[in-house]
Design an enzyme around this catalytic site. Structure first.
Site, short mmCIF file in Angstrom:
data_model
loop_
_atom_site.label_atom_id
_atom_site.label_comp_id
_atom_site.label_asym_id
_atom_site.label_seq_id
_atom_site.Cartn_x
_atom_site.Cartn_y
_atom_site.Cartn_z
N LYS A 223 -92.96 -44.49 -32.92
CA LYS A 223 -91.80 -44.24 -33.78
C LYS A 223 -90.62 -45.01 -33.21
O LYS A 223 -90.24 -44.82 -32.06
CB LYS A 223 -91.43 -42.75 -33.82
N THR A 278 -81.64 -37.47 -22.10
CA THR A 278 -82.27 -36.45 -21.26
C THR A 278 -82.52 -35.18 -22.06
O THR A 278 -83.57 -34.54 -21.92
CB THR A 278 -81.38 -36.17 -20.02
N THR A 280 -83.20 -34.82 -25.31
CA THR A 280 -84.39 -34.97 -26.16
C THR A 280 -85.64 -35.07 -25.29
O THR A 280 -86.69 -34.52 -25.64
CB THR A 280 -84.24 -36.22 -27.06
N GLY A 281 -85.53 -35.73 -24.15
CA GLY A 281 -86.68 -35.86 -23.24
C GLY A 281 -87.17 -34.50 -22.76
O GLY A 281 -88.38 -34.24 -22.71
N GLU A 298 -88.31 -41.90 -19.88
CA GLU A 298 -87.27 -42.74 -19.27
C GLU A 298 -85.96 -42.31 -19.90
O GLU A 298 -85.74 -42.53 -21.09
CB GLU A 298 -87.59 -44.22 -19.53
N CYS A 332 -79.15 -47.33 -20.29
CA CYS A 332 -79.36 -46.07 -19.55
C CYS A 332 -79.06 -46.25 -18.06
O CYS A 332 -78.64 -45.32 -17.40
CB CYS A 332 -80.76 -45.54 -19.78
N GLU A 429 -72.99 -38.72 -18.81
CA GLU A 429 -73.36 -40.04 -19.33
C GLU A 429 -72.57 -40.30 -20.63
O GLU A 429 -72.60 -39.49 -21.56
CB GLU A 429 -74.86 -40.10 -19.63
#
Ligand code: ADP
Length: 527
Positions: A223, A278, A280-281, A298, A332, A429
């Protein structure tokens, strides 16, 4: 059902006479899009091409099952570029089915790995022959300067070529357990891998993801990010031409909460690889646990970029610029926290300010533009919010902090100095051309500052003293450390995060480990 998920722009396109049709079926309204499978696009630099709009499944561009589409915006003008087909859960099922069949029929997973390498190398060559157009598509869709996009495409080519050469060098082991037995290990692919990529480096992340998955014999359902789907679709036309069989690589364009979730939870996907925020990770890590998928992530960063007084200051300033303003700061591993040794602090701030004010920001297609547009309105607003936060926290705005113009998501390169380590602008961030500058005096102090972060993606060290360089590199908690350089990638050097910056590594032999599993074979030798 009036199809609520059809965007306002799609309805507007329909009203504007494009080929959309509304049907009434048993009290259900459905908006069927007759979007063609490619649309002509003229780029600002005069290049013209056909942009595929379909999903890419079984080596063909196809409409999505529900014929929904979504709008793709040009971040430099805020105008619509085109619509593309939007995938849903049913499309993910079809793509996973294609990828499962391609894996099981062995046309890719069990062939001589050298042939997989050869195909990947051909793919790299096709991209190389078309690199100016591909860079232009990337620039149009993402907003990054053409100069930066050209750099990305070169990294894509380099990485595909490098990975293609590793394909036939993945070996198992012979294990000696004494006479009477013969033991060996094989390294086998996992099966269908789901890959979810972000919008800041659409094509580079495509390459970082597909190369290790494909050379090791896996098949892929990917995706792309909803903001930047164009370049990956465009280069997919080269997949069959490179000799990669149908079903080996598939793209389902669409939204995170629908296509992304479907990939993350699909029972027939063995692994999910994700690059993005981060938050969503973490969510993906949890969702993937229900089907025990292998997961690599990542994620975000807030990387320290440290300048010692003995550094070559001219190149240090240059590396600070590249570290934070490359790709409009949407990186990132951006060096977003600069630490300067106290004896050169005032001098360096002045030099960094002059350099930042000299950066050419604007139309990505103007030769000489270094910093293009931010990729979305949301991103621009987020950065401007952090400017307000920085001012309220009492930091000194050295330069920038303002939007440029009112059309397109452009912002001035921004510097805050005199920051304190507990300020939000130092901790969080921001993902834009926004840097904080702090003062330090000793190695111990800067190590403490550098490591005082939930993240651990990258770090920069600028010094002419090799002892300082190695000592500090050893003590910084970061997956990548650059010494006297920054944002400087090589296909053979691993990249990835410590702590909240992720799990697993991209590029190098390390990336292949994410896509392989060991099989131990113990054979008894009969008398
Ligand atoms: P951002 O918030 O800056 O868009 P994300 O990390 O959310 O960054 O997006 C990176 C990628 O993750 C995109 O392709 C996005 O569609 C996808 N994504 C977003 N939410 C989810 C989710 N819940 N599950 C899977 N993928 C998602």
């Amino acid at each position: 059902m009036y199809s609520r998920s059809v965007s306002a722009a799609a309805v507007a396109s329909a009203a504007a006479g494009k080929k959309f049709m509304v049907t009434n079926n048993a009290l259900q309204f459905r908006l069927f899009s007759h979007l063609p499978l490619s649309v002509p696009i003229k780029l600002p630099n005069g290049l013209e091409y056909e942009q595929p709009t379909g999903l890419f499944i079984n080596n063909k561009f196809v409409p999505s099952q529900q014929h929904k589409t979504f709008e793709v915006i040009n971040p430099s003008t805020e105008d619509e570029i085109c619509h593309i087909y939007e995938g849903r859960e049913d499309d993910v099922d079809i793509a996973v089915d294609a990828a499962s069949k391609a894996f099981e029929n062995g046309s890719w997973s069990t062939i001589d790995p050298f042939k997989r390498g050869e195909a990947l190398h051909k793919l790299a060559r096709f991209i190389e022959e078309d690199k100016e157009l591909i860079a232009s598509i990337e620039s149009l869709d993402n907003g990054k300067s053409l100069q930066n996009a050209r750099g990305d495409v070169q990294l894509v080519i380099n990485y595909l070529k490098s990975a293609s050469g590793i394909a036939d060098k993945i070996d198992g082991k012979l294990i000696n357990s004494g006479s009477g037995y013969f033991n060996y290990t094989k390294r086998e692919p996992l099966g269908v891998c789901g890959q979810i990529i972000p919008w800041n480096f659409p094509l580079l992340m495509w390459a970082w993801k597909i190369a290790p998955a494909l050379v090791t014999g896996n098949t892929v359902v990917m995706k792309t990010a909803e903001a930047t789907p164009l370049s990956a679709l465009y280069v997919s036309q080269y997949i069959p031409k490179a000799g990669i069989p149908p079903g080996v690589f598939n793209i389902v364009s669409g939204f995170g909460k629908i296509v992304g979730e479907a990939i993350t939870t699909h029972p027939n996907i063995k692994k999910v690889a994700f690059t993005g925020s981060t938050a969503t990770g973490k969510h993906i890590y949890q969702s993937a646990a229900s089907s025990l998928k292998k997961v690599t992530l990542e994620l975000g960063g807030k990387s320290p970029n440290i300048v010692f007084a003995d550094a070559n200051l001219k190149s240090a300033v240059q590396n600070i610029m590249t570290g934070i303003y490359y790709n409009s700061g949407e990186v990132c591993c951006a060096g977003s926290r600069v630490y300067v040794q106290d004896t050169i602090y005032d001098q360096l701030i002045e030099e960094i300010r002059i350099a930042a004010e000299g950066i050419k920001v604007g139309d990505p297609f103007n030769e000489g533009t270094f910093q293009g547009a931010q990729t979305s309105q949301m991103q621009l607003s987020k950065i401007l919010d952090y400017v307000d936060i920085g001012k309220k926290e009492g930091a000194t705005l050295v330069t920038g902090g303002e939007r440029i113009g009112n059309k397109g998501y452009f912002i001035k390169p921004t510097i805050f100095a005199d920051v304190k380590e507990d300020m939000r602008i130092v901790k969080e961030e921001i993902f834009g051309p926004f840097v904080t500058i702090s003062k330090f005096s000793t190695i111990d102090e800067v190590i403490k500052f550098g490591n005082d972060s939930e993240y651990g993606l990258a770090a920069g060290i600028h010094t002419t003293n090799i002892n300082t360089a190695i000592k500090v590199a050893d003590r910084l908690k970061a997956g990548t450390v650059w010494i006297n350089t920054y944002n400087d990638f090589h296909p053979c050097v691993p990249f990835g995060g410590f702590n909240a910056s992720g799990i697993g590594r991209e590029m190098s032999m390390d990336a292949l480990d994410n896509y392989l599993q060991s099989k131990g074979v113990r054979c008894k030798i009969e008398e």
